[in-house]
Design an enzyme around this catalytic site. Structure first.
Site, PDB file in Angstrom:
ATOM      1  CG  ASP A  77      -0.331  17.667  10.490  1.00  0.00           C
ATOM      2  OD1 ASP A  77      -0.433  16.902   9.519  1.00  0.00           O
ATOM      3  OD2 ASP A  77       0.331  18.717  10.465  1.00  0.00           O
ATOM      4  CG  HIS A 123       0.928  10.552   6.029  1.00  0.00           C
ATOM      5  ND1 HIS A 123       1.986  10.501   5.153  1.00  0.00           N
ATOM      6  CD2 HIS A 123       0.274  11.710   5.762  1.00  0.00           C
ATOM      7  CE1 HIS A 123       1.974  11.580   4.389  1.00  0.00           C
ATOM      8  NE2 HIS A 123       0.934  12.327   4.735  1.00  0.00           N
TER       9      HIS A 123
END
Ligand code: 5GP
Ligand code: ZN
Length: 115
Positions: free
Chosen positions: A31, A101
Site C-alpha cells: 500500500d 482488494h
C-alpha cells in the site's frame, strides 16, 4: 481491464508498485500509505468492483487469496505474532478504490474495534 481503474493499471504494469507476489489470478503489492509496518494489498487481476459483485465462480479465487495471505504473512515473518486481512466494502465500509482488494496488515498490535 477497466481503463480508469488504478488497480487494473497496477496489475497491467502501467503504474509502478512494489510487487510482493503475483500469479495468473492475483497480484500483491505494498500500500502506498501503509497503516502498519507491513501493509500489503491483495487484488484479483480481473476487475471486480466490490465484494457484492462476487459470484460462485469466484469461490476458488477468494480461497486462493486467503491461502496466499497466510503464506505471505509467514514469509514476511509476522504470521505468528498476528495479522489482519480486511476488505472494505462501499462507502461506509471505507472503500475508496473500486477494484476488490484485501488489506494484509501486520507488524504491530492492531486495535479492535477498527475505526
Ligand atoms: P480502500 O480504502 O479502498 O479499502 O483502500 C484503498 C487503498 O489503496 C488505500 O489504503 C490506499 O493507500 C491504496 N492506494 C490507492 N492508490 C494507490 C496506488 O496508486 N498505489 C498503491 N500502492 N496503493 C494505493
Ligand atoms: Zn480494476
Amino acid at each position: 481491464m477497466t481503463s480508469d481503474c488504478i488497480f487494473c493499471k497496477i496489475a497491467a504494469g502501467e503504474i509502478p508498485a512494489t510487487i510482493r507476489y503475483e500469479d495468473q489470478e492475483i497480484i500483491v503489492f505494498d500500500d502506498r500509505q501503509p497503516q502498519a509496518p507491513h501493509h500489503l494489498l491483495i487484488i484479483p487481476r480481473k476487475h471486480i468492483r466490490t465484494t457484492l459483485d462476487l459470484t460462485t465462480a469466484d469461490n476458488d479465487l477468494i480461497g486462493h487469496i486467503y491461502q496466499i495471505a497466510g503464506k505471505l504473512a509467514n514469509d514476511l515473518g509476522f504470521a505468528d505474532d498476528g495479522f489482519r486481512l480486511v476488505n472494505n466494502c462501499n462507502e461506509a465500509g471505507g472503500q475508496v478504490v473500486w477494484h476488490l482488494h484485501f488489506h494484509l496488515l501486520g507488524g504491530r498490535d492492531l486495535g479492535w474495534p477498527p475505526g
